[in-house]
Structure formats: structure tokens, C-alpha cells
Design a protein around this motif. Structure first.
Motif, short mmCIF file in Angstrom:
data_model
loop_
_atom_site.label_atom_id
_atom_site.label_comp_id
_atom_site.label_asym_id
_atom_site.label_seq_id
_atom_site.Cartn_x
_atom_site.Cartn_y
_atom_site.Cartn_z
N VAL A 74 61.85 -38.20 -14.09
CA VAL A 74 63.24 -36.36 -14.87
C VAL A 74 64.48 -37.67 -14.31
O VAL A 74 65.46 -37.58 -15.81
N ILE A 75 64.59 -38.43 -13.30
CA ILE A 75 66.08 -39.50 -13.11
C ILE A 75 65.45 -40.79 -14.22
O ILE A 75 66.50 -41.48 -14.30
N GLY A 76 64.32 -40.81 -14.82
CA GLY A 76 64.20 -41.50 -16.49
C GLY A 76 64.21 -42.96 -15.47
O GLY A 76 63.77 -43.73 -15.89
N MET A 77 63.53 -42.94 -14.35
CA MET A 77 61.94 -44.16 -13.79
C MET A 77 61.24 -44.58 -14.33
O MET A 77 60.65 -43.57 -14.91
N THR A 78 60.41 -46.36 -14.48
CA THR A 78 58.99 -45.82 -14.55
C THR A 78 58.61 -46.21 -14.23
O THR A 78 58.49 -46.28 -12.93
N VAL A 79 57.61 -46.10 -14.41
CA VAL A 79 55.92 -45.82 -14.13
C VAL A 79 55.87 -47.02 -12.88
O VAL A 79 55.71 -46.75 -11.73
N SER A 80 55.97 -48.27 -13.04
CA SER A 80 56.22 -49.59 -12.22
C SER A 80 56.79 -49.76 -11.45
O SER A 80 56.44 -49.31 -10.42
N VAL A 81 57.88 -48.90 -11.45
CA VAL A 81 58.87 -48.86 -10.52
C VAL A 81 58.91 -47.75 -9.29
O VAL A 81 59.15 -47.90 -7.98
N VAL A 82 57.93 -46.61 -10.17
CA VAL A 82 57.87 -45.70 -8.85
C VAL A 82 56.75 -45.79 -8.16
O VAL A 82 56.45 -45.60 -6.50
N HIS A 83 55.69 -46.66 -8.99
CA HIS A 83 54.12 -46.83 -8.24
C HIS A 83 54.68 -47.60 -7.02
O HIS A 83 54.81 -47.99 -5.87
N LYS A 84 55.94 -48.83 -7.29
CA LYS A 84 55.54 -50.04 -6.48
C LYS A 84 56.63 -49.19 -5.69
O LYS A 84 56.17 -49.66 -4.46
N ASN A 85 57.78 -48.74 -5.26
CA ASN A 85 58.52 -47.77 -4.28
C ASN A 85 57.26 -47.07 -4.00
O ASN A 85 57.30 -46.82 -2.50
N LEU A 86 56.73 -45.95 -4.16
CA LEU A 86 55.80 -45.40 -3.44
C LEU A 86 54.90 -46.31 -2.63
O LEU A 86 54.49 -46.06 -1.59
N GLU A 104 46.70 -46.61 -0.37
CA GLU A 104 47.06 -46.96 -1.63
C GLU A 104 47.31 -45.69 -2.20
O GLU A 104 46.48 -44.53 -1.68
N LEU A 105 48.11 -45.99 -3.51
CA LEU A 105 48.30 -45.09 -4.30
C LEU A 105 47.96 -46.20 -5.66
O LEU A 105 48.63 -46.67 -5.93
N SER A 106 46.80 -45.30 -6.98
CA SER A 106 46.87 -45.55 -8.22
C SER A 106 48.29 -45.99 -8.44
O SER A 106 48.86 -44.86 -8.94
N ASN A 107 48.21 -46.69 -9.39
CA ASN A 107 49.84 -46.58 -10.93
C ASN A 107 48.50 -46.20 -11.55
O ASN A 107 49.96 -45.03 -12.19
N HIS A 108 47.64 -45.86 -11.59
CA HIS A 108 46.72 -45.05 -12.83
C HIS A 108 47.43 -43.75 -12.37
O HIS A 108 47.18 -42.58 -13.60
N THR A 109 47.20 -43.22 -10.77
CA THR A 109 48.03 -41.58 -10.50
C THR A 109 49.31 -41.05 -11.24
O THR A 109 49.21 -40.31 -11.70
N VAL A 110 49.90 -41.86 -10.65
CA VAL A 110 51.40 -42.29 -11.20
C VAL A 110 51.26 -41.99 -12.79
O VAL A 110 52.04 -41.68 -13.14
N SER A 111 51.30 -43.10 -13.71
CA SER A 111 51.00 -42.63 -15.02
C SER A 111 50.51 -41.25 -15.74
O SER A 111 50.72 -40.86 -16.33
N ASP A 112 49.13 -40.72 -14.61
CA ASP A 112 48.83 -39.67 -14.89
C ASP A 112 49.70 -38.10 -14.44
O ASP A 112 49.58 -37.38 -15.48
N TYR A 113 50.46 -38.70 -13.97
CA TYR A 113 51.49 -37.57 -13.74
C TYR A 113 52.79 -38.02 -14.90
O TYR A 113 53.33 -36.44 -15.28
#
Length: 187
Positions: free
Chosen positions: A12-24, A35-44
Motif C-alpha cells: 500500500v505504501i508503494g515499496m517494491t518487491v525486492s525492497v520488501v523481500h530484502k528487509n523481511l 528463509e522467505l522466498s522472493n516468489h512469496t512476496v511477489s505472489d502477495y
């Protein structure tokens, strides 16, 4: 920590998938979680774009009217440079920007062209028509629904309410039917 809620708020606040994945990933590593997959964030993020697409499909906007001027500006999502390369389906996609001069004072066709430029920059994937529709709807959703609110908290609350409209869940033990993507026939 609820990963799903964190991802939705980040969307909602406009972060990118890569930034969210890196921080998580950093947070999960610090907490000793798996570990959390980049695909998981992308799917959400894809699910969130789908919410915006459904809400946008159920919104009717009337432009113009008697004595009003509606401006139209077309934009092509991709084009071939020097007429070389294959012609793809996306090259035949033309997006029309519509604008009523009287409803927005002080604006010109240049403002509409600038909006088209911002719209094109917001599209992360142009190769898959389904994703293209989602990005188009997301651009509209951010500009017409979320922009009404001044703070991130109100925007997040609105998005959560829209999730509830699409996926209302169970009421008194019965699964409720939510909004579905409303499609229109081609003219």
C-alpha cells in the motif's frame, strides 16, 4: 510478526518487491526464522494488485456531460525502434486517457500526457496481458482511491476494507460471496 500484514502494508505504501523481500529477509535472519522466498512476496503483491483490479472494475465514472469538454490522449505501451523486431500483442495495446476540463480547473492536455507518462513508468511488466491489466488498475486505484487519504494509516485501512469487499469471509458459519472481477465485452 505477521508477514502477510507486513507485505500488504508495504504494498500500500508503494515499496517494491525486492525492497520488501530484502528487509523481511534481514528481519527473519535476525529473529532466527526460516528463509522467505522472493516468489512469496511477489505472489502477495500479485494478490494485492488483483484486489485493486476488482475494486477498479466495480467503479463507474461519468465524464463530461452537456456543455463540458472531454479531452482524449492516446498512449502506446511499447513500440518498435526503427521498425525493427517482432510486433507483439502489447504493441497493439493503446491506452486512452480521458479528462474533463471543467471538472479539473487549470489543467491542460499536457497534464494528461504527464499522467500517461507516470502511468507507463508504473508498469513493471508489459509482457503478460493479465499483469498489464493489473498494473493499469493499480495505477487507477492509487490515484483515485488511496490518494483521497493523507496518511499511510488511512490508506492501509481503506485497502483492508477493500480486501474485505472482495473476500468477505464467513458470517454466521456461511461463506459470503465477495466482489468478482467485472469484465466488459470488447466493442
Amino acid at each position: 510478526m505477521n508477514v502477510t500484514l507486513t507485505i500488504v502494508i508495504s504494498f500500500v505504501i508503494g515499496m517494491t518487491v525486492s525492497v520488501v523481500h530484502k528487509n523481511l529477509q534481514a528481519l527473519r535472519h535476525h529473529n532466527g526464522d526460516s528463509e522467505l522466498s522472493n516468489h512469496t512476496v511477489s505472489d502477495y503483491f500479485s494478490y494485492c494488485r488483483k484486489i485493486a483490479e476488482v475494486i477498479a472494475s466495480h467503479t463507474n465514472v461519468v465524464l463530461g456531460g452537456e456543455g463540458k469538454t472531454v479531452q482524449i490522449d492516446e498512449t502506446f505501451l511499447t513500440k518498435r525502434k526503427y521498425n525493427r523486431g517482432r510486433i507483439t500483442e502489447q504493441m497493439t495495446t493503446t491506452v486512452l486517457g480521458l479528462y474533463c476540463k471543467e471538472d479539473k480547473t487549470g489543467n491542460t492536455i499536457n497534464d494528461l500526457e504527464n499522467q500517461n507518462k507516470l502511468f507507463k513508468k508504473s508498469i513493471a511488466c508489459r509482457k503478460i496481458p493479465k499483469l498489464l491489466h493489473q498494473y493499469m488498475a493499480l495505477f487507477w486505484y492509487r490515484r483515485n482511491v488511496l490518494k483521497k487519504f493523507d496518511d499511510d494509516g488511512s490508506q492501509n485501512m481503506q485497502f483492508l476494507l477493500d480486501i474485505k469487499r472482495v473476500y468477505p469471509g464467513y458470517v454466521n458459519g456461511n461463506l459470503q460471496e465477495g466482489l468478482m472481477l467485472k469484465e466488459i465485452d470488447s466493442p
